[in-house]
Design an enzyme around this catalytic site. Sequence first.
Site, PDB file in Angstrom:
ATOM      1  NE  ARG A  50       0.191   1.578   3.401  1.00  0.00           N
ATOM      2  CZ  ARG A  50       1.094   2.502   3.656  1.00  0.00           C
ATOM      3  NH1 ARG A  50       2.383   2.169   3.786  1.00  0.00           N
ATOM      4  NH2 ARG A  50       0.782   3.769   3.812  1.00  0.00           N
ATOM      5  N   GLY A  51       0.249   2.398  -0.147  1.00  0.00           N
ATOM      6  CA  GLY A  51       1.030   3.629  -0.307  1.00  0.00           C
ATOM      7  C   GLY A  51       1.128   3.934  -1.799  1.00  0.00           C
ATOM      8  NE  ARG A  93      -6.098   0.986  -1.709  1.00  0.00           N
ATOM      9  CZ  ARG A  93      -5.451   1.532  -0.672  1.00  0.00           C
ATOM     10  NH1 ARG A  93      -4.164   1.318  -0.497  1.00  0.00           N
ATOM     11  NH2 ARG A  93      -6.092   2.298   0.181  1.00  0.00           N
ATOM     12  CD  GLN A 202      -3.135   2.946   6.824  1.00  0.00           C
ATOM     13  OE1 GLN A 202      -3.716   3.384   7.823  1.00  0.00           O
ATOM     14  NE2 GLN A 202      -3.750   2.803   5.668  1.00  0.00           N
ATOM     15  CG  ASP A 243      -2.942   8.339  -1.296  1.00  0.00           C
ATOM     16  OD1 ASP A 243      -2.867   8.864  -0.165  1.00  0.00           O
ATOM     17  OD2 ASP A 243      -2.581   7.168  -1.523  1.00  0.00           O
TER      18      ASP A 243
END
Length: 353
Positions: A50-51, A93, A202, A243
């Site tokens: 993720r990220g 995503r 996170q 993001d």
Amino acid sequence: MTSFTPVYPVVWQDDRVLLIDQTRLPAEYSVVEIRLCADMVTAIKTMIVRGAPAIGVAAAYGIYLGAREISLTDRAEFLEALEQVSQSLAATRPTAVNLFWAINRIMKVARATSGSIEQIQAKVLEEAHAIAAEDLHTCQEIGRHGLSVLPTTPQKLRLLTHCNAGALATAGYGTALGVVRSAWAEERLERVYADETRPRLQGAKLTTWECVQEGIPVTLITDSMAAHCMKLGTIDVVVVGADRIAANGDAANKIGTYSLALCAKAHNIPFYVAAPVSTIDFELAEGSQIPIEERDPSEIHTMGSTRICPLGVEFYNPSFDVTPAELIAGIITEHGVFTPAELKEKTQPFQHL
Ligand code: MRU
């Protein structure tokens, strides 16, 4: 001072991708081997990786894995099948634009490569390696540029960050945590304050883990404590990742970032966003156009294995929010630090597409 301890969440080794399983940290450091594109799709959806930049790198390798699985020999048919592969990765995503940026970049190379299917496959893998290597260098540059805008008083800063914009969220080193790493190396940092980052934690699980790995002092707070800490004067600067950043500088990041920016403004604390140019979506004029991922309600109604609210409750679980440009003091990129107003003019020429 402790030196940089590398953490590489997405690594190509021999014939497969190795992912640090981020759903198991910090309790367990384990590596998942990915050999099939479908498994990469699952790894991105389930947040093993993720990220924003990290899922871009993972998707780039995912396209190669998919390319390897296609047995068609006709070029047009092969490219059509590869398009399907890229769409399966793009559907994982919706918010982080780095995912689509990396997929577009790989597909452009695939379409532009003449010669055999094997040659196209080889070029796709080469481009995935290039994206990974560039991202590592990019983060180091973000860290370097970030130093130039950090407040000079006090001499050692208390820096608040949200979510994890660290090595784990990139090819290595990190964006917001890239700034942290540089500041720590230059003895400009007293400590990091890490928001726990409800609901997936996170900050608590990953940011604190990265700091502890490197001996960087870190204090964990819950998200709702940030305003109180600011009022007490224990936060000197806020640096977060992103993001997707719209052309006007509005920046989507992990849910809770917007309230942090509002609190920072109220307490006259500079609020910076650290992100590569690949996170800027020049096609979107403003942040309201950024698609916001909504995740499963189980992330908010259950903690561990315990349900924390009664049956009959409804849920809303947006994974990101958008911080308006006027709350952002600067956007720290690999090409320098820019105000939201100058972002488009100064960075668009650098975008690799
Ligand atoms: O849902 P996540 O964990 O993928 O969200 C990550 C973030 O919001 C990060 O801050 C962002 O991707 C920047 S990573 C350098």
